[in-house]
Design a protein around this motif. Sequence first.
Motif, PDB file in Angstrom:
ATOM      1  N   SER B 226       3.899  -1.825  -0.742  1.00 58.85           N
ATOM      2  CA  SER B 226       2.895  -1.322   0.190  1.00 58.85           C
ATOM      3  C   SER B 226       3.536  -0.834   1.472  1.00 58.85           C
ATOM      4  O   SER B 226       4.512  -1.385   1.956  1.00 58.85           O
TER       5      SER B 226
ATOM      6  N   TYR C  58      -4.424  -7.427  -3.964  1.00 53.97           N
ATOM      7  CA  TYR C  58      -5.128  -6.257  -4.493  1.00 53.97           C
ATOM      8  C   TYR C  58      -6.085  -6.738  -5.588  1.00 53.97           C
ATOM      9  O   TYR C  58      -5.649  -7.314  -6.583  1.00 53.97           O
ATOM     10  N   THR C 141      -7.539  -2.498   7.362  1.00 54.46           N
ATOM     11  CA  THR C 141      -6.155  -2.954   7.176  1.00 54.46           C
ATOM     12  C   THR C 141      -5.421  -2.986   8.512  1.00 54.46           C
ATOM     13  O   THR C 141      -4.708  -3.952   8.826  1.00 54.46           O
ATOM     14  N   ASN C 235      -5.453   5.779  -0.900  1.00 58.54           N
ATOM     15  CA  ASN C 235      -4.747   4.542  -0.562  1.00 58.54           C
ATOM     16  C   ASN C 235      -4.858   4.207   0.926  1.00 58.54           C
ATOM     17  O   ASN C 235      -3.864   4.254   1.669  1.00 58.54           O
ATOM     18  N   GLY C 238      -2.573   1.403   1.949  1.00 59.16           N
ATOM     19  CA  GLY C 238      -1.189   1.837   2.103  1.00 59.16           C
ATOM     20  C   GLY C 238      -0.950   2.513   3.441  1.00 59.16           C
ATOM     21  O   GLY C 238       0.080   2.303   4.078  1.00 59.16           O
ATOM     22  N   SER C 241      -0.849  -0.157   6.147  1.00 59.57           N
ATOM     23  CA  SER C 241       0.401  -0.908   6.088  1.00 59.57           C
ATOM     24  C   SER C 241       1.568  -0.081   6.612  1.00 59.57           C
ATOM     25  O   SER C 241       2.465  -0.599   7.288  1.00 59.57           O
TER      26      SER C 241
END
Lengths: 249, 249, 249, 249, 249, 249, 249, 249
Positions: B226, C58, C141, C235, C238, C241
């Motif tokens: 990630s 996940y 996130t 994503n 992603g 992150s």
Amino acid sequence: MTRMDEADLRELIEGVRRGSVDPDAAVERLRRLPFADVGDALVDHHRTLRQGTPEAIYGPGKSAEQCVRIVGELLAHGSGPVLLTRADDDQVKAVVAAHGEAERAAGCVLWRRPEPRPDRTVLVVTAGTADTPVADEAGFTLGAYGLPVDRLHDVGVAGLHRLLAHVDRITDADAVVVVAGMEGALASVIGGLTSVPVVAVPTSVGYGAGLDGVTALLAMHASCASGITVVGIDNGFGAGSAIARMLRA
Amino acid sequence: MTRMDEADLRELIEGVRRGSVDPDAAVERLRRLPFADVGDALVDHHRTLRQGTPEAIYGPGKSAEQCVRIVGELLAHGSGPVLLTRADDDQVKAVVAAHGEAERAAGCVLWRRPEPRPDRTVLVVTAGTADTPVADEAGFTLGAYGLPVDRLHDVGVAGLHRLLAHVDRITDADAVVVVAGMEGALASVIGGLTSVPVVAVPTSVGYGAGLDGVTALLAMHASCASGITVVGIDNGFGAGSAIARMLRA
Amino acid sequence: MTRMDEADLRELIEGVRRGSVDPDAAVERLRRLPFADVGDALVDHHRTLRQGTPEAIYGPGKSAEQCVRIVGELLAHGSGPVLLTRADDDQVKAVVAAHGEAERAAGCVLWRRPEPRPDRTVLVVTAGTADTPVADEAGFTLGAYGLPVDRLHDVGVAGLHRLLAHVDRITDADAVVVVAGMEGALASVIGGLTSVPVVAVPTSVGYGAGLDGVTALLAMHASCASGITVVGIDNGFGAGSAIARMLRA
Amino acid sequence: MTRMDEADLRELIEGVRRGSVDPDAAVERLRRLPFADVGDALVDHHRTLRQGTPEAIYGPGKSAEQCVRIVGELLAHGSGPVLLTRADDDQVKAVVAAHGEAERAAGCVLWRRPEPRPDRTVLVVTAGTADTPVADEAGFTLGAYGLPVDRLHDVGVAGLHRLLAHVDRITDADAVVVVAGMEGALASVIGGLTSVPVVAVPTSVGYGAGLDGVTALLAMHASCASGITVVGIDNGFGAGSAIARMLRA
Amino acid sequence: MTRMDEADLRELIEGVRRGSVDPDAAVERLRRLPFADVGDALVDHHRTLRQGTPEAIYGPGKSAEQCVRIVGELLAHGSGPVLLTRADDDQVKAVVAAHGEAERAAGCVLWRRPEPRPDRTVLVVTAGTADTPVADEAGFTLGAYGLPVDRLHDVGVAGLHRLLAHVDRITDADAVVVVAGMEGALASVIGGLTSVPVVAVPTSVGYGAGLDGVTALLAMHASCASGITVVGIDNGFGAGSAIARMLRA
Amino acid sequence: MTRMDEADLRELIEGVRRGSVDPDAAVERLRRLPFADVGDALVDHHRTLRQGTPEAIYGPGKSAEQCVRIVGELLAHGSGPVLLTRADDDQVKAVVAAHGEAERAAGCVLWRRPEPRPDRTVLVVTAGTADTPVADEAGFTLGAYGLPVDRLHDVGVAGLHRLLAHVDRITDADAVVVVAGMEGALASVIGGLTSVPVVAVPTSVGYGAGLDGVTALLAMHASCASGITVVGIDNGFGAGSAIARMLRA
Amino acid sequence: MTRMDEADLRELIEGVRRGSVDPDAAVERLRRLPFADVGDALVDHHRTLRQGTPEAIYGPGKSAEQCVRIVGELLAHGSGPVLLTRADDDQVKAVVAAHGEAERAAGCVLWRRPEPRPDRTVLVVTAGTADTPVADEAGFTLGAYGLPVDRLHDVGVAGLHRLLAHVDRITDADAVVVVAGMEGALASVIGGLTSVPVVAVPTSVGYGAGLDGVTALLAMHASCASGITVVGIDNGFGAGSAIARMLRA
Amino acid sequence: MTRMDEADLRELIEGVRRGSVDPDAAVERLRRLPFADVGDALVDHHRTLRQGTPEAIYGPGKSAEQCVRIVGELLAHGSGPVLLTRADDDQVKAVVAAHGEAERAAGCVLWRRPEPRPDRTVLVVTAGTADTPVADEAGFTLGAYGLPVDRLHDVGVAGLHRLLAHVDRITDADAVVVVAGMEGALASVIGGLTSVPVVAVPTSVGYGAGLDGVTALLAMHASCASGITVVGIDNGFGAGSAIARMLRA
């Protein structure tokens, strides 16, 4: 053990010798032999080689009735393992009703599981939790060939420590099946850690750029590790069968 | 430091105040301001932000004469680094003849290399020998931004020991550029070993199933690691520029 | 702070020194060290680096029970944030029942949200309304990493005025996540307006020629803006992150 | 102005009326008319519509001799412009030797350039320097239709200020051809700035993820700007022809 | 009619002239003008150009509430047509409840249909029955622009006679929209029969080798007919909008 | 039997001869003939050629009502077979209610089955059980053309003996339809065993690397067997129609 | 035989025991062991497993000088076979000049060919003449592993008789490499004729629909034969290496 | 005419009858018959079927020497036509030197051209000038089968009048080969105009969106015309062979 209808052939020749069969009739009949019988001949020959291997039926696209009938024929005409793969609920229910309980897992049904061969171990490795069903199909297939299976789950290359903690199990196996979706990188890494056969199974796990397994398939083929081979997307059965070919070699 | 033609604006307003400029004329001129000047305004603003970054010219598709002219303008109108990338021999010969010798490597030419920033190190890692030209472009670009570069070559994941022998250099870097063709698995592995920015560059190295870099690109995007990001195929310059954005952040 | 089982190691050596441990036994045990412990060693090391970052799970492909167990282990063995992403209703219900209420949004569940870092702002921009879920995942996130988020919605490049009206927010951000489907052109435009890190997320929004996000992914990679990087289709996690890696750099 | 052989038809009917033509023979001949003459009929009709438009010959795949012959026939049988496109050196040399000097540019040769229409302007915009040859083909084609061309070069969306500095030229044009490779984002942006026809030409400029123009083609089709249309990769001639259809509408 | 806040601007300048506004304050405010107001400025300008064209909202990805709100704003802030496309049942129900009945067809809802322009006719042609929904969307969109529509259905090129029976309608139209799936050949044929604008819409009709419309899209771009243009797969709205741009040209 | 409105034409000419029709009016009317009537003319001509062949309606994308109407028209205006293909349950129910019972199989409905031609046999071969529905569609179509069908099922090339056991049936057929998914290899093998026409139908049977039939389609085209031809994926109707063209040749 | 520096380790421990080494210093040194030595440790371990296998260098992308150096190191540091693959003329000339003559074929150079293992035979089968170079690379690689090779050429499935004439050689082999381009069907057929390992190598032989080997690769993966595995396009070396893994298993 | 070694078989049986051959030996020898001779048997059988058809050799990938040898064997072992296709200059020079002059065209060389069959005509149609080489290969192949060829060039569907002017030649042919690149629409149109066999050959003519013939191949398969079949890209030989199969049917 004869391969073609040897008794009939012998009787024909004896008839010629005894004079009860006309040579012309014998020639006529024998002349057609390759075309009439080549199919059976090949299958006999083939069967000889396949001694002891499971007869497998691929479920999808077959009706439950077709499954019942084919399984029945294979059980009746042989004594080895019979394996139904990718069976749906209706197919499973029907074959169990018709042919009695059998071992079941991962959408597979197995009759007459062979004795495991004590001297071989196949390691089935997955990159992620979601690859488990494909790994189970591979493992179950290996069992149907009598090959003992060791399993190592969820050791994707982004967490190399989890993989390396089990390096001994990897190097101790007689063959490795690597089940991985997404980028499929695990196959390259495992391929570099062991010199035994490595069969990579790309899975359709992942989304977007994974392209339903095509990315993993291509990546495994483009792998920098030499001597690894690849089977089709999600083809756990194919991986198990391939390993069986190799460990008998 | 003004962003738009502040002196002119002030003079206009003072003219209004003094009575030497007609209010109607001033309104008319100011009313058109956004359309007439928005371009320059944006570019000024932009330039402010880009202070100290190299001006880059992409060589392909430009004539040698165009390269000479553009490099000349950039050298004349600024004082920062000027970088010509993917220059062919004719372009290099022409710009050197016109603007004097400069640093050259990996098809790039750089004028006015900035002082390296001592406190940062970017690691550029390649999976194989054939990835070197793309890595060199990335490294040269990083140098044009004043970023010191450490290099680690030929550490493909099929030989994990070569990679792990250098794990300290990987974890010590402030950012990592991973240059890899074939299956591109190195990006996933590196991404799991460090928590600093990782920029993956797929290369067109390899043949067949590598699909000229598309396999590596897809695999890097499908990566199980990630937080790694990806630039275009063979785009070493893009990777260097991306790292520069990040390390200034 | 030790990286491997330093206390045990010290005790072993002391045992040798004291004579209570046989040198041969010590050698035997130490000789296997790299293989037995390299995994844990790497993970410790890794953990050190990841201090303060969320542990992420996940959801897809995992059973609700697996989610409950993994979340439980991560909550028990650490003190940092724990983030479950792409959780379906069953998974959410199960983890909440097992581990208590937590922050939830965009299919994510977060325990132990960290204090936001006051000095950083990440702008999450979307091209269209339909890109919102992916942007929400990215934003959530980022929050799990303690990064404050500013949002700018529906500023597709076909209505440039909507985008330019907010040019200050774009140039003021410390990093930008661009979420765009269809042709993904927003990434190129934003990349030219700011010099901070820009992470582009192609989405599967759109139909026909959008090819479920592949068009946007390719277009973002072929972008004429230098130094932008791309993550996989849809994503959002992603992207978040990746930004976290960058802003800690 | 007749569309089919009207004189002959009239003569036939008059013959019937005068009794010099047998009704049966007339019926027989007329009955076959659609099959015998439908081709010529359609082409006459078609020609009427195409009055004043250039006859174009596509060079590739034709021998120089074929080019000479076809150009000769078109020059002889009409009085309008004749345009040879994508001609290679041999073809150009041969047609010039045979039919005299003509205007030449961008691999095109034009005989009998029409008077420009003073009331229309088509803007041809390129994203980058390397798109110029395709833009030139479009521009030259427009000229062969008598349409005046304004040009705006190198205004890729990553440098929005360069584009916006010319927003008046964009909004003043009667139609716009956008020539762009890489991610093709310029088409979306231009499409949002003007309400006149916008024809996008994807080019094969770029490398890697540009996929030889396929990425730009897909991106232009997935564009968030409504009402823009697209022609084939590198098809400058097609764009010019399309605009000609529109501005005559 | 001013494009930016002209009244305010005039008041500011007058204040300077009168001495009631400090020149420094005026400069400061004006200096920021391009950034603060460029968005509104562009939109005003843009609106001027778009006078009389429908405001369109693309339904998918929006909640019914978002549709209600956006439609409401557009109805309130303008007097031209408002068009909601690809609306699902919930969206339609909600907008009708909120904003009153409106014309509906082909998944579209239209408020304030403009007067049709009597002097123009657009022919919408389909290759097969299954292309009808996309053709309906195109036709409805054209109506929202006030353009009268003629329709010709089911004239695929494998039955050329059906097409040729209507050749007059084809050659009489001011523009043609060709809606075709499968191999999309109809666009090439129509393109050769008329010299007015032809916009081709590939549809996802068909199966197997049609690749959900990609085959038709590629085929239309590779067409041997010059000057036809293409919009995205199933994009009837795009085709209608494109024709509207052209017929206003 | 006339092809165009011969009676009218004759009457017109007679009118001219008799003086009751003005020659100018006649010329005017005849001059337009090709455009007005070319469609009907072609269809007549076409129909002549198609004498005795079934009229086919492709079900998908049509409403049950449309099917009822079209079938009705075809039954009323001709006397040959009428075939509805890929009909869903609603369509079947509706047409049967409207036009009476008919032969049904494989999603097809057939009225007025022609007498089978006794002198021809077409072999329809499948590689696997799952290819049966496509083979049934091909077989039913052949029956609608009066062509007798022999069937050979489940003779995939991995069990060559099953195929070779029936080599006589293969070499005895007048034409062969090969229906195969997965890798489609059966087409190449059959193509080498017979010199009569072989039409290959790729099916979407299989998963993963089969790519929904695209792999089989490409493999059949890349086949090493010369002179085999291919129809679209799952296109059993197309294969049957193609064979009908060939056996009438 | 030790895997890591066992002598040093023993000396260190003995030093502790004897008191000549300070326990703290020993702990400090040992504590770093996993990181410092894990690379070497893995490689030692790895080497043990790879005993007797050739060291291979892939030529493309390396300079002649790099080839000379790497070959030299491998010759100096080991005693097993050294294999250079895909070498171009310059590379071959340089390595021969530097390291003396060696066996050469199929673009490969081999030093220290091992003794052939008498008990194993690998059959390398090609579908067509043009597949020979890839088959030669596979055969040469097998020789470098000491595996005897039998060859069967030009037995494409369209001429089944040529293949079946050699069925004994196929069933007698211990493993089979199938080299085939075009549709790659040979792999499926061979897979059904033998139960030993079958490794399929798709080649880029063919044109058009063969898609440079991608069609064959996909077809081999979609194969109806169970248990065959596939390597990358044109990857004869990979096939040879894979077989070597299997026959050692 | 015997298919297998009938004389030997008869002698064996007579030996049994006469007592000079031991029945056991006879049985043993006969029992192996299918495996030993199946190859030859099939080829004999096959040859019978192929009586009178040309033996074809595909040039690419073969050395000139290989071509000379194979042509020589085919000339020596048969009396029918021998056809070398896609021969390069070296191959042509070598075979002519070895086997004497022969007919040559389109990269093909033909020995022993058969008498043309007077009762059949195959029409070869091309869409554009650049499709000629593929059409020539098809035509030459048809000639090698004794089939007379009519040619119609450059009748792309964008100029329907050119096509319709020749509608009689289309409807008079016994079979049609349609050679078309770009969008391949000509196949659909021709398929609708005739009811005889139509074989479509996609060509790699065109650029950009033509995707080297893939677009035409897909479009021909997605064609709305029923009963047309397709061969591989640029495969003129395949089309000719396919027609030969059909016209012998």
